[in-house]
Design a protein around this motif. Structure first.
Motif, PDB file in Angstrom:
ATOM      1  N   TYR A 347       0.861  -1.186   0.000  1.00 57.31           N
ATOM      2  CA  TYR A 347       0.000   0.000   0.000  1.00 57.31           C
ATOM      3  C   TYR A 347       0.894   1.231   0.000  1.00 57.31           C
ATOM      4  CZ  TYR A 347      -3.917  -3.042   1.373  1.00 57.31           C
ATOM      5  OH  TYR A 347      -4.887  -4.016   1.430  1.00 57.31           O
ATOM      6  N   ARG A 348       0.634   2.134  -0.932  1.00 58.77           N
ATOM      7  CA  ARG A 348       1.499   3.318  -1.090  1.00 58.77           C
ATOM      8  C   ARG A 348       0.691   4.594  -0.876  1.00 58.77           C
ATOM      9  NH1 ARG A 348       3.044   3.779  -6.335  1.00 58.77           N
ATOM     10  NH2 ARG A 348       1.226   2.535  -6.914  1.00 58.77           N
ATOM     11  N   ASP A 349       1.239   5.524  -0.077  1.00 56.79           N
ATOM     12  CA  ASP A 349       0.485   6.755   0.204  1.00 56.79           C
ATOM     13  C   ASP A 349       0.436   7.657  -1.027  1.00 56.79           C
ATOM     14  OD1 ASP A 349       3.124   7.539   0.308  1.00 56.79           O
ATOM     15  OD2 ASP A 349       3.056   8.242   2.383  1.00 56.79           O
ATOM     16  N   ARG A 350       1.323   7.405  -2.001  1.00 58.94           N
ATOM     17  CA  ARG A 350       1.287   8.210  -3.217  1.00 58.94           C
ATOM     18  C   ARG A 350       0.392   7.572  -4.278  1.00 58.94           C
ATOM     19  NH1 ARG A 350       2.201  13.013  -1.976  1.00 58.94           N
ATOM     20  NH2 ARG A 350       2.727  13.513  -4.140  1.00 58.94           N
ATOM     21  N   SER A 351      -0.234   6.460  -3.952  1.00 59.48           N
ATOM     22  CA  SER A 351      -1.223   5.872  -4.864  1.00 59.48           C
ATOM     23  C   SER A 351      -2.587   6.466  -4.523  1.00 59.48           C
ATOM     24  CB  SER A 351      -1.259   4.351  -4.685  1.00 59.48           C
ATOM     25  OG  SER A 351      -2.578   3.862  -4.870  1.00 59.48           O
ATOM     26  N   PHE A 352      -3.296   6.935  -5.538  1.00 63.94           N
ATOM     27  CA  PHE A 352      -4.611   7.531  -5.304  1.00 63.94           C
ATOM     28  C   PHE A 352      -5.544   6.557  -4.597  1.00 63.94           C
ATOM     29  CE2 PHE A 352      -8.987   7.735  -6.951  1.00 63.94           C
ATOM     30  CZ  PHE A 352      -9.387   8.933  -6.365  1.00 63.94           C
ATOM     31  N   VAL A 353      -5.611   5.339  -5.124  1.00 57.59           N
ATOM     32  CA  VAL A 353      -6.558   4.365  -4.564  1.00 57.59           C
ATOM     33  C   VAL A 353      -6.169   3.999  -3.130  1.00 57.59           C
ATOM     34  CG1 VAL A 353      -7.419   1.991  -4.749  1.00 57.59           C
ATOM     35  CG2 VAL A 353      -7.316   3.446  -6.781  1.00 57.59           C
ATOM     36  N   ASN A 354      -4.893   3.686  -2.904  1.00 55.85           N
ATOM     37  CA  ASN A 354      -4.465   3.288  -1.553  1.00 55.85           C
ATOM     38  C   ASN A 354      -4.669   4.424  -0.560  1.00 55.85           C
ATOM     39  OD1 ASN A 354      -1.545   1.419  -2.759  1.00 55.85           O
ATOM     40  ND2 ASN A 354      -3.716   0.926  -2.830  1.00 55.85           N
ATOM     41  N   ALA A 355      -4.345   5.643  -0.986  1.00 55.89           N
ATOM     42  CA  ALA A 355      -4.504   6.795  -0.087  1.00 55.89           C
ATOM     43  C   ALA A 355      -5.969   6.962   0.303  1.00 55.89           C
ATOM     44  CB  ALA A 355      -3.979   8.057  -0.770  1.00 55.89           C
ATOM     45  N   LEU A 356      -6.842   6.781  -0.678  1.00 59.92           N
ATOM     46  CA  LEU A 356      -8.260   6.939  -0.371  1.00 59.92           C
ATOM     47  C   LEU A 356      -8.756   5.785   0.515  1.00 59.92           C
ATOM     48  CD1 LEU A 356     -10.301   9.103  -0.902  1.00 59.92           C
ATOM     49  CD2 LEU A 356     -11.012   7.917  -2.977  1.00 59.92           C
ATOM     50  N   GLN A 357      -8.230   4.578   0.292  1.00 61.77           N
ATOM     51  CA  GLN A 357      -8.598   3.453   1.172  1.00 61.77           C
ATOM     52  C   GLN A 357      -8.244   3.776   2.622  1.00 61.77           C
ATOM     53  OE1 GLN A 357      -6.322   0.404  -1.086  1.00 61.77           O
ATOM     54  NE2 GLN A 357      -8.207  -0.816  -0.995  1.00 61.77           N
ATOM     55  N   TRP A 358      -7.077   4.345   2.814  1.00 65.28           N
ATOM     56  CA  TRP A 358      -6.626   4.723   4.170  1.00 65.28           C
ATOM     57  C   TRP A 358      -7.602   5.729   4.774  1.00 65.28           C
ATOM     58  CZ3 TRP A 358      -4.921   9.409   6.268  1.00 65.28           C
ATOM     59  CH2 TRP A 358      -4.132   9.347   7.419  1.00 65.28           C
ATOM     60  N   ALA A 359      -7.957   6.725   3.965  1.00 59.51           N
ATOM     61  CA  ALA A 359      -8.863   7.766   4.462  1.00 59.51           C
ATOM     62  C   ALA A 359     -10.258   7.208   4.732  1.00 59.51           C
ATOM     63  CB  ALA A 359      -8.927   8.909   3.456  1.00 59.51           C
ATOM     64  N   ILE A 360     -10.707   6.307   3.873  1.00 59.49           N
ATOM     65  CA  ILE A 360     -12.057   5.740   4.030  1.00 59.49           C
ATOM     66  C   ILE A 360     -12.166   4.983   5.346  1.00 59.49           C
ATOM     67  CG2 ILE A 360     -13.623   3.973   3.105  1.00 59.49           C
ATOM     68  CD1 ILE A 360     -12.620   4.875   0.260  1.00 59.49           C
ATOM     69  N   GLY A 361     -11.133   4.210   5.675  1.00 52.68           N
ATOM     70  CA  GLY A 361     -11.145   3.474   6.940  1.00 52.68           C
ATOM     71  C   GLY A 361     -11.285   4.419   8.125  1.00 52.68           C
ATOM     72  N   LEU A 362     -10.497   5.478   8.100  1.00 48.49           N
ATOM     73  CA  LEU A 362     -10.547   6.438   9.212  1.00 48.49           C
ATOM     74  C   LEU A 362     -11.875   7.193   9.225  1.00 48.49           C
ATOM     75  CD1 LEU A 362      -6.871   7.742   9.104  1.00 48.49           C
ATOM     76  CD2 LEU A 362      -7.894   6.169  10.767  1.00 48.49           C
ATOM     77  N   GLU A 363     -12.394   7.537   8.061  1.00 50.11           N
ATOM     78  CA  GLU A 363     -13.714   8.199   8.014  1.00 50.11           C
ATOM     79  C   GLU A 363     -14.773   7.320   8.686  1.00 50.11           C
ATOM     80  OE1 GLU A 363     -12.884  10.361   3.671  1.00 50.11           O
ATOM     81  OE2 GLU A 363     -14.464   8.867   3.856  1.00 50.11           O
ATOM     82  N   LEU A 364     -14.717   6.030   8.402  1.00 51.59           N
ATOM     83  CA  LEU A 364     -15.689   5.120   9.012  1.00 51.59           C
ATOM     84  C   LEU A 364     -15.537   5.110  10.535  1.00 51.59           C
ATOM     85  CD1 LEU A 364     -15.376   2.230   6.424  1.00 51.59           C
ATOM     86  CD2 LEU A 364     -17.512   3.438   6.955  1.00 51.59           C
ATOM     87  N   PHE A 365     -14.303   4.998  11.001  1.00 49.17           N
ATOM     88  CA  PHE A 365     -14.064   5.021  12.444  1.00 49.17           C
ATOM     89  C   PHE A 365     -14.689   6.259  13.079  1.00 49.17           C
ATOM     90  CE2 PHE A 365     -10.305   2.045  12.210  1.00 49.17           C
ATOM     91  CZ  PHE A 365     -10.623   1.254  13.291  1.00 49.17           C
ATOM     92  N   LEU A 366     -14.563   7.396  12.378  1.00 45.77           N
ATOM     93  CA  LEU A 366     -14.955   8.671  12.983  1.00 45.77           C
ATOM     94  C   LEU A 366     -16.428   9.007  12.762  1.00 45.77           C
ATOM     95  CD1 LEU A 366     -11.717  10.588  11.992  1.00 45.77           C
ATOM     96  CD2 LEU A 366     -12.314   9.706  14.257  1.00 45.77           C
ATOM     97  N   LEU A 367     -17.041   8.393  11.754  1.00 48.49           N
ATOM     98  CA  LEU A 367     -18.443   8.719  11.444  1.00 48.49           C
ATOM     99  C   LEU A 367     -19.434   7.780  12.121  1.00 48.49           C
ATOM    100  CD1 LEU A 367     -18.058   9.532   7.639  1.00 48.49           C
ATOM    101  CD2 LEU A 367     -18.745  11.150   9.428  1.00 48.49           C
ATOM    102  N   VAL A 368     -19.000   6.579  12.452  1.00 46.54           N
ATOM    103  CA  VAL A 368     -19.912   5.651  13.137  1.00 46.54           C
ATOM    104  C   VAL A 368     -19.989   6.090  14.596  1.00 46.54           C
ATOM    105  CG1 VAL A 368     -20.246   3.272  13.904  1.00 46.54           C
ATOM    106  CG2 VAL A 368     -19.564   3.749  11.542  1.00 46.54           C
ATOM    107  N   GLU A 369     -21.209   6.329  15.044  1.00 44.60           N
ATOM    108  CA  GLU A 369     -21.380   6.998  16.332  1.00 44.60           C
ATOM    109  C   GLU A 369     -21.273   6.052  17.530  1.00 44.60           C
ATOM    110  OE1 GLU A 369     -25.140   8.685  15.450  1.00 44.60           O
ATOM    111  OE2 GLU A 369     -24.283  10.211  14.111  1.00 44.60           O
ATOM    112  N   ASP A 370     -21.763   4.845  17.393  1.00 40.30           N
ATOM    113  CA  ASP A 370     -21.847   3.945  18.546  1.00 40.30           C
ATOM    114  C   ASP A 370     -20.609   3.051  18.592  1.00 40.30           C
ATOM    115  OD1 ASP A 370     -22.405   2.118  20.487  1.00 40.30           O
ATOM    116  OD2 ASP A 370     -24.217   1.303  19.536  1.00 40.30           O
ATOM    117  N   PRO A 371     -19.673   3.333  19.516  1.00 37.75           N
ATOM    118  CA  PRO A 371     -18.440   2.534  19.530  1.00 37.75           C
ATOM    119  C   PRO A 371     -18.685   1.072  19.864  1.00 37.75           C
ATOM    120  CG  PRO A 371     -18.537   3.973  21.453  1.00 37.75           C
ATOM    121  CD  PRO A 371     -19.693   4.343  20.577  1.00 37.75           C
TER     122      PRO A 371
END
Lengths: 554, 409
Positions: A347-371
């Motif tokens: 996984y490379r941070d300079r790859s568009f797809v990989n970078a977005l995968q990284w961000a998507i995971g974190l977005e999910l962590f932060l957007l799901v309200e009930d831990p």
């Protein structure tokens, strides 16, 4: 039995509603209430420490055939591993395709005390249990993989009643000594054997005619009917495909309110918008999870660097063959059960797809309200090795740190992510939920993942530090069943972990049909298939204990 | 031997550990009057075993404790011990790895050369494989490659062709021979059709097939037989390449296996094909599987210096002690080791000639239960004991040696 007092630590026990400086007592292998007249107790000063229950990883590929293929495929993966220890340990190696010995030591060093292998093929169950038995210190268990197996697909094609499917699922759990049921790309692994290359929720199976939707429904119903504590563990259709968020949303709706655990949901939260036809679907997925209280998830966060992906989803993994790095990958069809694919990956941070995968995971962590309905995972090793958990925890807890990492990403990926706008930082209590209390609850582990009196004394003692990565990477002490297994990052003891299973009742009439199926389709005798308790305890798990968790059959 | 064991023969589940197919549909040999007809490999393995067996040191029978002390002392003295053979079950391998780690020993399987042909091909470029049931249930075109796999796996074609496959139309399944001898055992009603490779050797024939299947070689430029086979392969719904790497006893065999694997990778772009590499005899897959899951590496391993290292090409002939583990028959004893002091943990009848210390052990699936990995590398079977035997499992003897080492330390 030694009475021990962990004195003056900050006890964070979300299951008991506790977050306060207090003394935590345990005697032998159990946590106890503070004694009225404490005598002859071992007292350990925990001032400045945070006490949590031992970590529980409910989705980590630690044992079984495809992991061993990955290990064998990648001798270049295995860096020498010097595990710090005050006792003689076994020599081992490892990075992504972690060997069993390294996995046990490393999990314990991070304060984890239980790990669950999510994809145990019934025909490979013996090997999975043997491998877990060679994973020191941590407790373990596994989910039996169903849904592309010829026996179930035949039952469905023949219009078998739900009760018969319930019996088959219950028999599988007992015969393979499993803790839950997982379905991977429902029907799709079988469809791939008939040369189908894609298989969506309402596609008809090329041979059996059944749809993934139907497979999900009957398995979710069976798990509920049998009262198995862990909801059906679902690796949805269309893993990794751009635009798969529609399938994922439809999968959540398909089970019609029954309990459902969607695993490595990051890999299933992709839109198909933007210049590159790939975008984040995290907001839509999180909105659905927030709304549907029958759904729990784990993330499958990716981290940048080298790893190896190993999945039962041979159909999806075959699509990824061209992405293998280094350029070698393994595909396998397996014994009327399923299949697997092993694809090394960077996984490379300079790859568009990989970078977005990284961000998507974190977005999910932060957007799901009930831990309580979200579990911290990297789908080890598919998103990243589990050893990256402390780094992931810091990303969740520290907005500035997260922003600094985000700034390194492929610029178009940055432009398409919500992440900078998400100000949430996980509290330590929320970390305790997503790494121990929630997985314990989702698995039905009544006396783990908590620190109340009567709970098992699986305890991690972390030195409270602003740098959460440093804090969670090296606990000051870790206790497993009341035994100190780690002190200041050094292993103190390497006891054998227990195996956790469930065993709902079934009507043994199903076994006659299974015996006939073994004669016509399988290449081993039905008589030798089931793993007995003695075999499991003495042979597979080296004399370790067997915990059979109750099922509330309704 | 058969006579005495038949008195104890259990009619229950028998898993035959005498080749990697791990057949569990045969009767227990102790009670079978015509084992040669059922399976010559099982008959050969069975015939190699002897009754009884007593520990010995320098050819003199001793009690077990004496032999254990002698074995531990020899290990403690050795500067460069090698744990070899490794024919046995999972528990034996677990104990062998623990002992190797404890002693800083090297550890290698007797059938390593053949195992590495498949291993190097996999590590070089990956591949596509399948398991026995998928192969039997699905294959409409079975291509047997090189040598005669039924020499080492006599029941291979019975297990692939009987009973009729559920996913192949009746009469649509074919068996062809690519650079392979006519199988010595062929089930009734199954024909084996040789492919005319136009005089090409196996390397060139497989390379030509790859070129043809991937559209890089014009069919008019290739031998007619290979061009026809390539066309059939591409039209097949689920094809199977079957080879036994042990049959490929020539230089560059791993490259040939690599070509076969890449042929499979290429075919899977359009249709479904898979390989069925035959192995597992003498416990080679079992030993490699346990080594890989515990340490990350396949065999051989070297635990010298308190860490684990893997050099697949390491010369082992500087060993000054060989601990030879032979709970299963059929392990080739290395020529170079003839003069090396040897401690043998061997089933009765299987100790190498000249071993200084011999400790008899049980055969998994006969005298003791044991887990073994089948040829396809996926199915791990438990082979239960067939009768009560005083012979200890190899794992138990290894644990006793380790305990004797601790006691002496």
């Amino acid at each position: 039995m030694t009475l021990t007092c962990l004195k003056n630590g900050r006890v964070i026990d979300p299951a008991g509603g506790v977050d306060a400086v207090a003394d935590l007592w345990f005697e032998g292998e159990r946590i106890v209430a503070a004694p009225a007249a404490p005598a002859a107790a071992r007292v350990i000063d925990c001032a400045g420490m945070v006490l949590m229950a031992g970590g529980i990883d409910l989705h980590t590929h630690i044992g079984g055939g495809k992991v061993n293929i990955a290990r064998t495929l990648l001798p270049e993966d295995h860096a020498l591993l010097g595990v710090e220890s005050d006792i003689p340990l076994r020599s081992t190696c490892g990075h992504a395709a972690t060997p069993t010995l390294a996995a046990g030591y490393r999990y314990a060093q991070m304060g984890y005390t239980a790990c669950f292998e999510p994809a145990m093929l019934p025909t490979n169950a013996r090997q999975a249990h043997l491998e877990m038995g060679d994973t020191p210190i941590v407790d373990h268990g596994a989910y039996a993989m169903l849904g592309s197996d010829d026996f179930l697909l035949r039952l469905l094609a023949a219009g078998a009643p739900q009760a018969k499917i319930d019996d088959y699922v219950a028999w599988t759990l007992a015969a393979t000594q499993a803790m839950g049921v997982k379905v991977v790309n429902p029907g799709g692994i079988s469809a791939f054997k008939f040369n189908r290359r894609a298989f969506d929720l309402d596609d008809a199976h090329p041979h059996y005619g059944v749809t993934p939707r139907r497979i999900l429904q009957v398995l979710a119903r069976a798990v509920a009917n049998l009262g198995v504590p862990h909801p059906l563990h679902v690796h949805a259709s269309n893993l990794g495909a751009a635009g798969n968020l529609a399938t994922t949303l439809a999968t959540m709706a398909a089970v019609e309110g029954l309990p459902l655990h969607l695993t490595h949901v990051q890999f299933h939260s992709y839109g198909a918008e933007g210049e590159f036809g790939f975008s984040s679907g995290a907001a839509q997925i999180a909105e659905a999870v927030n709304r549907m209280h029958n759904v729990s998830i784990d993330i499958g966060q990716i981290m940048f660097g080298r790893t190896v992906t190993c999945s039962g989803d041979s159909m999806a993994q075959h699509r990824n063959f061209g992405h293998a790095s280094p350029r070698k990958a393994v595909l396998m069809d397996i014994e009327c059960d399923a299949g697997c694919g092993v694809v090394p990956f960077r996984y490379r941070d300079r790859s568009f797809v990989n970078a977005l995968q990284w961000a998507i995971g974190l977005e999910l962590f932060l957007l799901v309200e009930d831990p309580w309905r979200i579990v911290l995972t990297t789908d080890h090793p598919n998103g990243a090795p589990f050893t990256s958990y402390p780094h992931l925890i810091r990303l969740l807890c520290d907005k500035d740190f997260r922003d600094a990492q985000f700034a390194r990403l492929h610029p178009q990926a940055q432009a398409l992510s919500l992440l900078p706008q998400l100000r949430r930082e996980y509290s330590l209590a929320e970390i305790a939920i997503v790494t121990r209390a929630a997985p314990a609850r989702l698995l039905g582990l009544a006396d783990r993942g908590r620190l109340g009196a009567g709970a098992v004394a699986d305890i991690a003692v972390y030195r409270e530090q602003a740098d959460r990565e440093a804090m969670f990477a090296a606990p000051a002490r870790v206790f497993k069943d009341g035994v100190e297994v780690v002190r200041e990052g050094r292993i103190q003891a390497a006891p054998q972990g227990a195996t956790h299973v469930v065993r709902p009742q079934h009507d043994r009439a199903i076994e006659r049909e299974l015996a006939a199926f073994f004669d016509s389709h399988m290449t081993q005798a039905f008589a030798g298939f089931a793993i007995g308790d003695d075999e499991l305890r003495e042979d597979c798990n080296r004399g370790g204990r067997l915990h059979v968790h109750p099922c509330a059959r309704v | 031997m058969a006579a005495r064991m038949s008195a104890f023969a259990a009619p229950a589940h028998f898993v035959c550990a005498f080749c990697g197919l791990l057949c569990d549909d045969l009767p227990f040999p102790g009670g079978d009057p015509d084992l040669q007809a059922a399976c010559p490999k099982a008959a050969e393995g069975w015939a190699a075993l002897r009754e009884g067996g007593a520990p010995s040191v320098d050819g003199v029978s001793v009690d077990e404790a004496t032999a254990l002390r002698a074995a531990a002392a020899a290990l403690a003295r050795a500067r460069r011990p090698l744990i070899g053979g490794l024919g046995g079950d999972v528990q034996m391998m677990r104990a062998a790895l623990a002992l190797a780690d404890r002693c800083g020993a090297r550890i290698a399987h007797a059938g390593q050369a053949a195992a590495q042909r498949n291993l190097f091909a996999l590590q070089g470029g990956g591949g596509v494989t399948t398991t026995l049931a998928e192969a039997r249930n699905r294959a409409d075109l079975v291509v047997l490659v090189g040598g005669d796999a039924t020499r080492r796996f006599p029941r291979l074609l019975e297990r692939l062709f009987v009973p009729a496959p559920p996913f192949v139309e009746a009469g649509r399944r074919r068996l062809v021979l690519l650079g392979a001898e006519r199988p010595r055992r062929l089930p009734a009603g199954v024909a084996a059709e040789p492919v005319d490779c136009g005089g090409l050797d196996l390397f060139d024939a497989v390379a030509a097939l790859r070129g043809l299947c991937e559209g890089r070689l014009d069919a008019r430029m290739a031998p007619v037989g290979l061009a026809a086979l390539a066309a059939e392969m591409r039209a097949s719904r689920y094809g199977l390449l079957v080879w036994a790497a042990a049959e490929f006893d020539f230089a560059g065999a791993d490259l040939l296996v690599g070509q076969l694997q890449q042929l499979l990778v290429g075919l899977n772009r359009e249709t479904r094909w898979a390989g069925l590499p035959l192995a597992g005899s003498g416990g080679d897959l079992t030993a490699n599987a346990v080594a890989a899951w515990q340490t990350g590496f396949a065999l051989p391993l070297d635990f010298a210096g308190g860490e684990v290292a893997h050099d697949p090409f390491a010369d082992q002939s500087d060993a000054d002690l060989l601990l030879w583990l032979a709970a299963l028959p059929g392990l080739p004893f290395p020529e170079w080791a003839r003069g090396v002091p040897t401690v043998a943990l061997a089933a009765p009848g299987l100790a190498p000639v000249g071993a200084r210390i011999v400790l008899p052990v049980a055969v998994p699936g006969v005298h003791a239960g044991g887990h073994l990995v089948r040829s396809d590398g996926v199915v791990t079977l438990y082979a239960p004991a067939q009768f009560a035997s005083p012979l200890p499992a190899a794992a138990q003897v290894l644990a006793r040696i380790a305990a004797a080492l601790e006691a002496a330390a």
